[in-house]
Enzyme design. Sequence first.
Site, PDB file in Angstrom:
ATOM      1  N   GLU A  61      -2.312   5.964 -10.490  1.00  0.00           N
ATOM      2  CA  GLU A  61      -2.233   7.080 -11.203  1.00  0.00           C
ATOM      3  C   GLU A  61      -3.690   6.945 -12.265  1.00  0.00           C
ATOM      4  OE1 GLU A  61       0.576   5.415 -10.799  1.00  0.00           O
ATOM      5  OE2 GLU A  61       1.586   7.207  -9.721  1.00  0.00           O
ATOM      6  N   PRO A 268      -0.069  -7.852  -2.189  1.00  0.00           N
ATOM      7  CA  PRO A 268       1.095  -7.247  -2.356  1.00  0.00           C
ATOM      8  C   PRO A 268       1.033  -6.137  -3.535  1.00  0.00           C
ATOM      9  CG  PRO A 268       1.472  -9.438  -2.309  1.00  0.00           C
ATOM     10  CD  PRO A 268       0.014  -9.318  -2.466  1.00  0.00           C
ATOM     11  N   ARG A 269       1.815  -5.379  -3.696  1.00  0.00           N
ATOM     12  CA  ARG A 269       1.740  -3.985  -4.423  1.00  0.00           C
ATOM     13  C   ARG A 269       1.989  -4.547  -6.097  1.00  0.00           C
ATOM     14  NH1 ARG A 269      -0.512   0.916  -5.279  1.00  0.00           N
ATOM     15  NH2 ARG A 269       0.890   2.231  -6.385  1.00  0.00           N
ATOM     16  N   MET A 309      -4.669  -8.922  -9.984  1.00  0.00           N
ATOM     17  CA  MET A 309      -4.550  -7.473 -10.049  1.00  0.00           C
ATOM     18  C   MET A 309      -6.063  -7.188 -10.315  1.00  0.00           C
ATOM     19  SD  MET A 309      -1.629  -6.700  -9.562  1.00  0.00           S
ATOM     20  CE  MET A 309      -1.535  -5.129  -9.752  1.00  0.00           C
ATOM     21  N   GLY A 310      -6.366  -5.875  -9.730  1.00  0.00           N
ATOM     22  CA  GLY A 310      -7.763  -5.425 -10.029  1.00  0.00           C
ATOM     23  C   GLY A 310      -8.861  -5.800  -9.085  1.00  0.00           C
ATOM     24  N   GLU A 311      -8.340  -6.297  -7.838  1.00  0.00           N
ATOM     25  CA  GLU A 311      -9.383  -6.903  -6.798  1.00  0.00           C
ATOM     26  C   GLU A 311      -9.302  -6.213  -5.472  1.00  0.00           C
ATOM     27  OE1 GLU A 311      -9.438 -11.374  -8.699  1.00  0.00           O
ATOM     28  OE2 GLU A 311      -8.942 -10.947  -6.460  1.00  0.00           O
ATOM     29  N   ASN A 335      -2.261   5.407  -1.352  1.00  0.00           N
ATOM     30  CA  ASN A 335      -3.583   6.377  -0.845  1.00  0.00           C
ATOM     31  C   ASN A 335      -4.369   5.712  -0.264  1.00  0.00           C
ATOM     32  OD1 ASN A 335      -5.467   8.010  -1.424  1.00  0.00           O
ATOM     33  ND2 ASN A 335      -4.816   8.930  -3.356  1.00  0.00           N
ATOM     34  N   PRO A 336      -4.761   6.377   0.787  1.00  0.00           N
ATOM     35  CA  PRO A 336      -6.020   5.485   1.569  1.00  0.00           C
ATOM     36  C   PRO A 336      -7.370   6.100   1.475  1.00  0.00           C
ATOM     37  CG  PRO A 336      -5.460   7.805   2.760  1.00  0.00           C
ATOM     38  CD  PRO A 336      -4.365   7.476   1.561  1.00  0.00           C
ATOM     39  N   GLU A 338      -9.289   4.656  -1.190  1.00  0.00           N
ATOM     40  CA  GLU A 338     -10.139   3.644  -1.510  1.00  0.00           C
ATOM     41  C   GLU A 338     -10.835   2.977  -0.240  1.00  0.00           C
ATOM     42  OE1 GLU A 338      -8.757   1.254  -5.513  1.00  0.00           O
ATOM     43  OE2 GLU A 338      -7.162   1.552  -4.050  1.00  0.00           O
TER      44      GLU A 338
END
Length: 690
Positions: A61, A268-269, A309-311, A335-336, A338
Amino acid sequence: MMLRLYSALMHALRVVAWPVLWWLGRRVPAYRARWHERRGRAALPAAARGGVLIHAASMGEVQAALPLLNALRSARPDLPLVFTCTSPTASARIVEACGAAVHHVYLPFDTPGAVRRFLDAANPRLLVVMETELWPNLLTLAQARGTAVVLANGRLSAGSARRYARLPGLTHPLLAALDLLLVQDDAARERLLALGAAPARVAVTGNLKFDSALPAGHGAQVDRFAAWVGPRPLWVAASTHEGEEAVVVDAVRHLQATAPGLLLVLVPRHPQRFEGVVDLLAASGLRWQRRSDAQPVTPDTQVLLVDAMGELTAWMALAKSVFMGGTLVPVGGHNPLEAMQFGVPLLAGPARFNFADAFNALEAADAVQRVNDAPSLAAALLAWHQDPAAAQAAGERGQALFMRSGGATARTLAPLLALLDHRPQRHDAADGCVWVDPALIPQADLAPFDPATGAPAGHGSGRGTVWWQQAGGLTLLLRHYRRGGLVGRLIRDRFLREPGRRSRAMAEFALLQRLLGWGLPVPRPAAARWQSAGPLHYRADILLQRLDGAQDLSVTLQQRALSAGEWAAVGSAVAAMHAHGVDHADLNCHNLMHAPDAAAPDGGRVWIIDFDRGAVRAPGPWQAANLARLRRSLRKEATRLPRWHWDETTDWAALQAAYDVRYEAARKGAAEGAVDDAAPGAAITSTAAR
């Protein structure tokens, strides 16, 4: 009652939340920090007050909100911005992307006390919640303050819609608190309409993630990762959930003999699950590495675990194919977009309901391949590995779809700016409060509430005399609220005491500003006042801008007949009000104003006034009741007055026909725009063109 029960439940859940946050802090220490913010005790500076509050729950988000936030900063550089979230990873992304340009805190728990403290500290003119963040206390308490409330980039799965439908007593006031619901696709719009959202307030503006800019340093990050991996082809399992890592690891085993060079990059999420995935990989028998070790990938490594994270975006840019997580378990997918922007072919399981429209469009373009288990995933990967031209073609089809779908930011920004221009400025004191429209009255003490300074403008049934007042070159109508009937004879202008924001004057002021923000034909409020009248009562006043050239419809009908076009204008105005979910419980021919208009010679202009008994509601029987009350008032005047130019058969038919056309157009998605400040009630072009 449902909101009270919900609040009691949130208080109970808060007792559980603190231990959960402490437990999560074992692996992510940031969960144990900044608990005062989660209690609504954020220390916001004065420079953060009175602007826009944007809430995005987690990383996805936040990414969607960034283009909108940047557009707001460009359009209104001096506007204070507060950006909230609920997770440490999202918080880190906000700090990285925005720095000191915005004020960032966690959103508090959705209990009334915490939310009130937070809103008092931020004092926002506009609240924007992203995607699915429909917190009942946050939305309803913000709206009660006169804050504009908007859902942006909204989405609603079929499962979520079914859950909301089970609680109409909570869902209806929640939807009524939203000034606009700007959603990603037609499916979300139809589900919200079925739940009771007013059709003219729900617009399809597209997906903001199509407009997302790549994060700062993206190119350097891609280059660094490419150097670590070398020439090896890789595929990414993106945002996986529990149960999916075992499937993708099993797919690697299937590929050992046929495509031994393929490298799985496993992302992983949630960071709190990293160690659990480590245990899975340790027991798998595969050769694997941790990204956090920051070491080049060895030639025999089969799995690289991205425990940072962030990669994800950078790894997708390097991938030959991407499997979208959350689709092999009943999460609904992620969401696809990216991956689509890089022209990477996609694989996904059957659970896609969170982003059904996006996946359906990809499937129609033959840009995504469905998989169900480890063997089918391995077979699809092998087919693309052996036929890179086919993989590239699938990716290019997805990228072309991505390029055609931009522009959501501009479609979202326009109505937000319109709503910002119609919000009150509050001046509170212990014995009363005054709200003003700063564009009309810059200071509360300049509001001409003293009737001795004005001239009588007429007599309102049940409300006493109204006056014309002058302020800064404006002519304003002052109305002092009075009770009608027997009660009015006893206590005249006193009302049972309640908080100022819920008093008659402030409620009507806030409602009119909402209606103006929607482009509805209503007078513009200049100021409202709540005054203490002893320990149990209060008195109230409101000042409204004069509608130049307009007169009461009942006065016009005593002078002449209206044309069919003029009756159609009346019906269209009422339909626009109803399409936004506005219930005018006292709609009658005295509460309609009409004036000739050179721009619309056939119908003129119509305004609707006197909303002290107005409310925003879910569509229902009240709409027919409003029309029936208007019709009864026309009949009543026909029997009472000697001259009354009204033919019920033809005139009401013209009104009803125009009403039906306008309401049906709104139901189908012909959303209204905002208003021109110089001409309250004049609609501009649609902000939701598709």
